[in-house]
Enzyme design. Structure first.
Site, PDB file in Angstrom:
ATOM      1  N   GLU A  72       5.376   9.753   3.847  1.00 15.99           N
ATOM      2  CA  GLU A  72       5.066   8.418   3.313  1.00 15.99           C
ATOM      3  C   GLU A  72       4.395   8.521   1.945  1.00 15.99           C
ATOM      4  OE1 GLU A  72       2.536   6.039   5.874  1.00 15.99           O
ATOM      5  OE2 GLU A  72       3.243   4.178   4.940  1.00 15.99           O
ATOM      6  N   ASP A  77       4.527   0.584   4.183  1.00  9.03           N
ATOM      7  CA  ASP A  77       4.438  -0.692   4.900  1.00  9.03           C
ATOM      8  C   ASP A  77       4.273  -1.820   3.880  1.00  9.03           C
ATOM      9  OD1 ASP A  77       1.967  -0.033   3.992  1.00  9.03           O
ATOM     10  OD2 ASP A  77       0.897  -0.342   5.875  1.00  9.03           O
ATOM     11  N   ASP A 108       0.798  -1.229   0.000  1.00  4.62           N
ATOM     12  CA  ASP A 108       0.000   0.000   0.000  1.00  4.62           C
ATOM     13  C   ASP A 108       0.828   1.275   0.000  1.00  4.62           C
ATOM     14  OD1 ASP A 108      -2.461   1.552   0.521  1.00  4.62           O
ATOM     15  OD2 ASP A 108      -1.510   1.880   2.469  1.00  4.62           O
ATOM     16  N   TYR A 158      -7.760   1.660   7.027  1.00  8.42           N
ATOM     17  CA  TYR A 158      -8.603   2.099   5.905  1.00  8.42           C
ATOM     18  C   TYR A 158     -10.072   1.863   6.248  1.00  8.42           C
ATOM     19  CZ  TYR A 158      -4.486   3.125   3.295  1.00  8.42           C
ATOM     20  OH  TYR A 158      -3.304   3.684   2.897  1.00  8.42           O
TER      21      TYR A 158
END
Ligand SMILES: *[C@@H]1O[C@H](CO)[C@@H](O)[C@H](O)[C@H]1NC(C)=O
Ligand SMILES: *[C@@H]1O[C@H](CO)[C@@H](O)[C@H](O)[C@H]1NC(C)=O
Ligand SMILES: *[C@@H]1O[C@H](CO)[C@@H](O)[C@H](O)[C@H]1NC(C)=O
Length: 479
Positions: free
Chosen positions: A460, A77, A74, A225
């Site tokens: 990120e 990670d 994703d 999510y």
């Protein structure tokens, strides 16, 4: 000052304005697509260009006897969250459908990026009545700073079913498969047909067994999510794409019958991995003779984004960046700019303008706003900083990304275990591997960016920040 000196000052001033405003969109496009190779999970092909990455997670799905090898990690990670992954594929497919002809040699790489996702989505839906919503225990994964190639955290698959439904994740997969089937129609009819067939099946499952995966798999997807906006928007969104892909009246009737279920208060302005509302109105507005409420809602969306509009509902930083609350902000200017650009083309075709009270917005104004966001992201900002790794002279060096921040397996073949990664996480050194093309969460509303690996909200990258950007960059490359 002599005339000559005056002239040279003028030339320098004009040039510096020029250099701020002009970007190598083609280079950024190439990189934005290359990024997806760095997120690949599974067995890498011989054509892999981002070679510091190696095979990983080759046993995903084995505990339930289903082949779930492949797909995308994703973000920084190593979890495969199907809901945002599917949205990224939908947006990559939409990017190609709109702007594929501008992509040149990168078109093939875009198709590869889409297929890496759709091959996985076919696996995730290969058992009728079951949809794989995620692979990888997110708590185990997030507790370890490990390369994907070394992973030894639980690769648990989480599924939704008739009894424990997940309409948002299933319908988003259906949207991704339907949009991708349109992309592949020109290139491989067999593959295109198999994507469309599966899209219809998965949509039926999503619609018939209604419920949110919030309730079915709970703490495995929340807070990561969590589906805040409900699943009605994904059902309608999937039906919109199936309508485009099949032209079957069934899906159009479904859209008309279910659009009322969508929250009408402010959601027309929302678009991202969770809320699809603005996208629904936009896709529909691309067809001529669009009935209400689609066009009105699409116009309202534009008025909620344009800085000069009285009903603007987003903020802009002093440097001009569109900002909305929540993490990974660059996903919002990217996704909303994509919609502005797509809508500008529909407006041009229909010879229309958008009226926001007394402000009249012509199609060119929508394109200008979209371009300002892309330019900001590429370096036209107060820090003169590009937020895409590998683009420009100054870009993030310490992104929050396990693979990028740990040495490559080719440099350091020995296993680095869960705790062994900590010193790399806390290190002040730049990441050893460039995740080229990765766009990070980006600066704060003060236009500041600290380039800190720890600060994942800003540093990120995610698959869904880049996906709409691929389409935007293709357009600006040729316009
Ligand atoms: C087209 O797709 C089918 C089914 O996925 C695959 O077996 C075949 O190799 C593809 N053909 C080409 C030319 O890529
Ligand atoms: C999912 O959970 C979040 C957080 O608890 C909640 O705000 C949201 O309304 C839930 N969504 C659905 C569709 O139940
Ligand atoms: C950014 O570039 C402009 C124009 O070259 C320059 O005036 C400004 O000082 C730079 N800002 C930073 C923070 O480097």
């Amino acid at each position: 000052m002599s005339r000559i000196q005056k002239l040279s000052v003028l030339v320098v001033a004009v040039m510096s304005i020029g250099s701020v405003a002009s970007h190598d969109y083609g280079d950024a496009l190439t990189k934005s697509i290359l990024f997806y190779e760095g997120q690949r999970s599974g067995k890498l092909p011989s054509t892999q260009r981002m070679t510091w990455r190696k095979d990983s997670a080759l046993r995903d799905g084995s505990v339930i006897g289903v082949d779930l090898v492949g797909g995308y990690y994703d973000a920084g990670d190593n979890v495969k969250f199907t809901f945002p992954m599917a949205f990224s594929i939908t947006m990559l497919a939409w990017s190609v459908l709109e702007f594929g002809p501008s992509m040149g040699l990168d078109l093939q790489h875009s198709l590869d990026a889409i297929q890496w996702g759709t091959d996985y989505l076919l696996k995730a839906t290969s058992v009728p009545g079951v949809v794989v919503a995620q692979v990888g225990d997110p708590y185990g994964d997030h507790n370890c700073w490990e390369r994907p190639e070394d992973m030894d955290t639980p690769r648990t698959p989480y599924t939704v079913s008739k009894e424990s439904p997940g309409s948002e994740v299933s319908a988003e997969i259906a949207a991704a498969l339907a949009a991708s089937s349109m992309v592949f129609r020109r290139f491989n009819q067999t593959y295109s047909a198999s994507l469309l067939k599966r899209a219809r099946m998965v949509f039926e499952f999503a619609d018939k067994y209604r419920g949110s995966y919030n309730d079915s798999i709970g703490s495995w997807v929340c807070p990561f999510y969590c589906d805040f906006s409900g699943y009605q928007d994904e059902l309608v969104w999937a039906a919109v794409w199936l309508m485009r892909a099949t032209r079957a009246p069934y899906y159009w009737n479904y859209v008309l019958a279910n659009i009322q279920n969508l929250d009408k208060t402010s959601s027309f302005a929302e678009f991202g991995w969770d809320a699809k509302h603005a996208g629904i109105n936009l896709v529909k507005s691309q067809a001529p003779y669009t009935p209400e409420p689609f066009t009105t809602n699409a116009d309202r969306f534009v008025c909620s984004v344009l800085p000069e509009s009285k009903t603007v509902s987003v903020s802009y930083s002093r440097g001009g960046l569109l900002v909305k609350p929540g993490g990974s902000n660059l996903q919002r200017p990217a996704a909303l700019s994509f919609l502005l650009l797509v809508y500008s083309r529909a407006l041009r075709r229909d010879k229309r303008v958008v009226r926001c009270d007394n402000v009249v917005a012509k199609p060119d104004r929508l394109i200008q706003v979209a371009r300002s966001q892309v330019d900001y992201l590429l370096g036209s900002n107060p820090l003169n900083m590009s937020y895409m790794v590998g683009y420009g002279d100054k870009f993030p060096q310490k992104i929050h990304h396990r693979g990028s921040s740990l040495p490559s397996v080719s440099q350091h073949p020995q296993h680095i275990d869960c705790d062994g990664g900590d010193s790399y996480f806390w290190s002040n050194n730049p990441n050893p591997n460039y995740l080229t093309g990765a766009v990070v969460g980006g600066p704060d509303i003060q236009d500041q960016y600290s380039d800190s690996r720890v600060n994942f909200v800003h540093s990120e990258p995610t698959t869904y920040i880049n996906a709409p950007l691929v389409g935007l960059l293709a357009y600006f490359k040729t316009h």
